[in-house]
Design a protein around this motif. Sequence first.
Motif, mmCIF file in Angstrom:
data_model
loop_
_atom_site.group_PDB
_atom_site.id
_atom_site.type_symbol
_atom_site.label_atom_id
_atom_site.label_comp_id
_atom_site.label_asym_id
_atom_site.label_seq_id
_atom_site.Cartn_x
_atom_site.Cartn_y
_atom_site.Cartn_z
ATOM 1 N N THR A 208 0.828 -1.207 0.000
ATOM 2 C CA THR A 208 0.000 0.000 0.000
ATOM 3 C C THR A 208 0.863 1.257 0.000
ATOM 4 O O THR A 208 0.574 2.234 -0.712
ATOM 5 N N ALA A 209 1.935 1.241 0.797
ATOM 6 C CA ALA A 209 2.839 2.394 0.850
ATOM 7 C C ALA A 209 3.457 2.661 -0.525
ATOM 8 O O ALA A 209 3.572 3.826 -0.947
ATOM 9 N N LYS A 210 3.821 1.593 -1.224
ATOM 10 C CA LYS A 210 4.394 1.769 -2.560
ATOM 11 C C LYS A 210 3.359 2.344 -3.519
ATOM 12 O O LYS A 210 3.686 3.173 -4.383
ATOM 13 N N ASN A 211 2.105 1.925 -3.367
ATOM 14 C CA ASN A 211 1.044 2.480 -4.208
ATOM 15 C C ASN A 211 0.872 3.971 -3.959
ATOM 16 O O ASN A 211 0.693 4.753 -4.895
ATOM 17 N N VAL A 212 0.922 4.360 -2.676
ATOM 18 C CA VAL A 212 0.798 5.782 -2.332
ATOM 19 C C VAL A 212 1.938 6.576 -2.963
ATOM 20 O O VAL A 212 1.730 7.642 -3.555
ATOM 21 N N LEU A 213 3.147 6.043 -2.848
ATOM 22 C CA LEU A 213 4.301 6.741 -3.407
ATOM 23 C C LEU A 213 4.235 6.802 -4.932
ATOM 24 O O LEU A 213 4.653 7.804 -5.542
ATOM 25 N N ASN A 214 3.706 5.762 -5.551
ATOM 26 C CA ASN A 214 3.582 5.771 -7.012
ATOM 27 C C ASN A 214 2.592 6.832 -7.471
ATOM 28 O O ASN A 214 2.779 7.466 -8.516
ATOM 29 N N ILE A 215 1.517 7.015 -6.672
ATOM 30 C CA ILE A 215 0.567 8.088 -6.996
ATOM 31 C C ILE A 215 1.253 9.446 -6.884
ATOM 32 O O ILE A 215 1.090 10.314 -7.751
ATOM 33 N N ALA A 216 2.018 9.623 -5.805
ATOM 34 C CA ALA A 216 2.733 10.890 -5.619
ATOM 35 C C ALA A 216 3.744 11.114 -6.748
ATOM 36 O O ALA A 216 3.851 12.233 -7.274
ATOM 37 N N GLU A 217 4.459 10.061 -7.104
ATOM 38 C CA GLU A 217 5.441 10.209 -8.185
ATOM 39 C C GLU A 217 4.755 10.553 -9.507
ATOM 40 O O GLU A 217 5.261 11.369 -10.291
ATOM 41 N N GLY A 218 3.574 9.941 -9.743
ATOM 42 C CA GLY A 218 2.828 10.267 -10.958
ATOM 43 C C GLY A 218 2.447 11.739 -10.999
ATOM 44 O O GLY A 218 2.526 12.387 -12.053
ATOM 45 N N GLY A 219 2.042 12.284 -9.831
ATOM 46 C CA GLY A 219 1.723 13.705 -9.775
ATOM 47 C C GLY A 219 2.948 14.567 -10.043
ATOM 48 O O GLY A 219 2.884 15.560 -10.784
ATOM 49 N N GLN B 52 13.329 12.118 -6.945
ATOM 50 C CA GLN B 52 14.413 11.238 -6.495
ATOM 51 C C GLN B 52 14.133 10.694 -5.099
ATOM 52 O O GLN B 52 14.365 9.515 -4.817
ATOM 53 N N ASN B 53 13.626 11.553 -4.213
ATOM 54 C CA ASN B 53 13.299 11.114 -2.853
ATOM 55 C C ASN B 53 12.243 10.014 -2.868
ATOM 56 O O ASN B 53 12.322 9.039 -2.103
ATOM 57 N N ILE B 54 11.241 10.174 -3.754
ATOM 58 C CA ILE B 54 10.206 9.140 -3.880
ATOM 59 C C ILE B 54 10.848 7.823 -4.318
ATOM 60 O O ILE B 54 10.523 6.745 -3.803
ATOM 61 N N GLY B 55 11.765 7.897 -5.262
ATOM 62 C CA GLY B 55 12.456 6.690 -5.720
ATOM 63 C C GLY B 55 13.260 6.042 -4.608
ATOM 64 O O GLY B 55 13.295 4.809 -4.490
ATOM 65 N N ASP B 56 13.901 6.865 -3.775
ATOM 66 C CA ASP B 56 14.669 6.325 -2.645
ATOM 67 C C ASP B 56 13.757 5.606 -1.659
ATOM 68 O O ASP B 56 14.097 4.528 -1.158
ATOM 69 N N TYR B 57 12.593 6.203 -1.371
ATOM 70 C CA TYR B 57 11.639 5.553 -0.464
ATOM 71 C C TYR B 57 11.150 4.229 -1.054
ATOM 72 O O TYR B 57 11.025 3.224 -0.353
ATOM 73 N N ASN B 58 10.873 4.236 -2.349
ATOM 74 C CA ASN B 58 10.391 3.012 -2.993
ATOM 75 C C ASN B 58 11.450 1.911 -2.956
ATOM 76 O O ASN B 58 11.130 0.730 -2.789
ATOM 77 N N ALA B 59 12.712 2.299 -3.108
ATOM 78 C CA ALA B 59 13.795 1.312 -3.037
ATOM 79 C C ALA B 59 13.874 0.696 -1.640
ATOM 80 O O ALA B 59 14.081 -0.511 -1.483
ATOM 81 N N ARG B 60 13.706 1.541 -0.619
ATOM 82 C CA ARG B 60 13.714 1.029 0.760
ATOM 83 C C ARG B 60 12.537 0.081 0.998
ATOM 84 O O ARG B 60 12.680 -0.971 1.641
ATOM 85 N N LEU B 61 11.387 0.440 0.460
ATOM 86 C CA LEU B 61 10.207 -0.412 0.637
ATOM 87 C C LEU B 61 10.362 -1.737 -0.100
ATOM 88 O O LEU B 61 9.912 -2.777 0.388
#
Length: 279
Positions: free
Chosen positions: A73-84, A208-217
């Motif tokens: 779910t967290a990755k989905n949230v971040l993907n929405i943010a990255e899309g924006g 880039q920060n979103i990508g870093d969070y996604n990598a951690r997840l």
Amino acid sequence: MFGNLTRVGSNYHAEEAWNNLKALNGKIGQVQSRLSTGKRINSAEDDTSGYALAKNLEGRTRGLSQALDNVGTAKNVLNIAEGGFQSQMSLLQTMKEKATQAADGSWSGDQRQAIHDQFAALRTEFDKISEDTLFNSSSSLFSSTALEFQVGAGASDQLSIVIGTSVATSVGEGSTDISTLSLSAAGDAQTAIGTLDTAIGSLAKSVQNIGDYNARLSSKEESLSLAISNTEATRSRIEDADFAKEQMSMMKLSILQQTAMGSFAQANSSSQMVLSLFQ
């Protein structure tokens, strides 16, 4: 220890055979219960310490499984943010293009104003994207408020994520302000070019920060999957039945049941020999 066949008040051998038969029937019932449920421990009575261990492990497994879902779910949230962010980045690139166009001296005032009007419309849409980047009908994801995600089975296993704001007055990581930019004059357009370059860099840092969070997840996802597999294997080894072993036990007990039944019948009829004394 041994009964006297000439005394009929008590048939020790029959009673002993009967007790053995009852014990065997109880063991057969236990094995049948294991085979029917697939579990070695069906109640705390079967193995008190094993029951406690198995339930603790089951609780951890279920907690880890839910944490794994939370990570998804967290990755989905971040993907929405990255899309924006990506949509806003596309607008910034177009705005930079328009600023470069307006900075050229070949355009008349009216033509440059038309370029500015398009620029302003793009800036309005930039803010609209921020408003519309939502998850689960909540407020905009573009906020300085931290999002807390439960990514483990423990109370302290949380990941705090700050996506950050991205509106015309504060774009991206560097909070660049593009709200007052104008393309009405060539000099203003030249100033806008530099500011937009900075804004693009700021927004790129946010992506880039979103990508870093996604990598951690993603890393957390792998470790959780491994933990779930190993924890469940440990629980299964303690609680679940070994069908091969239980089937062998069943065959052994069935044979003993038949011999015990024969022994009981034989011992129960031995007292009849006393009647021969009266013939």
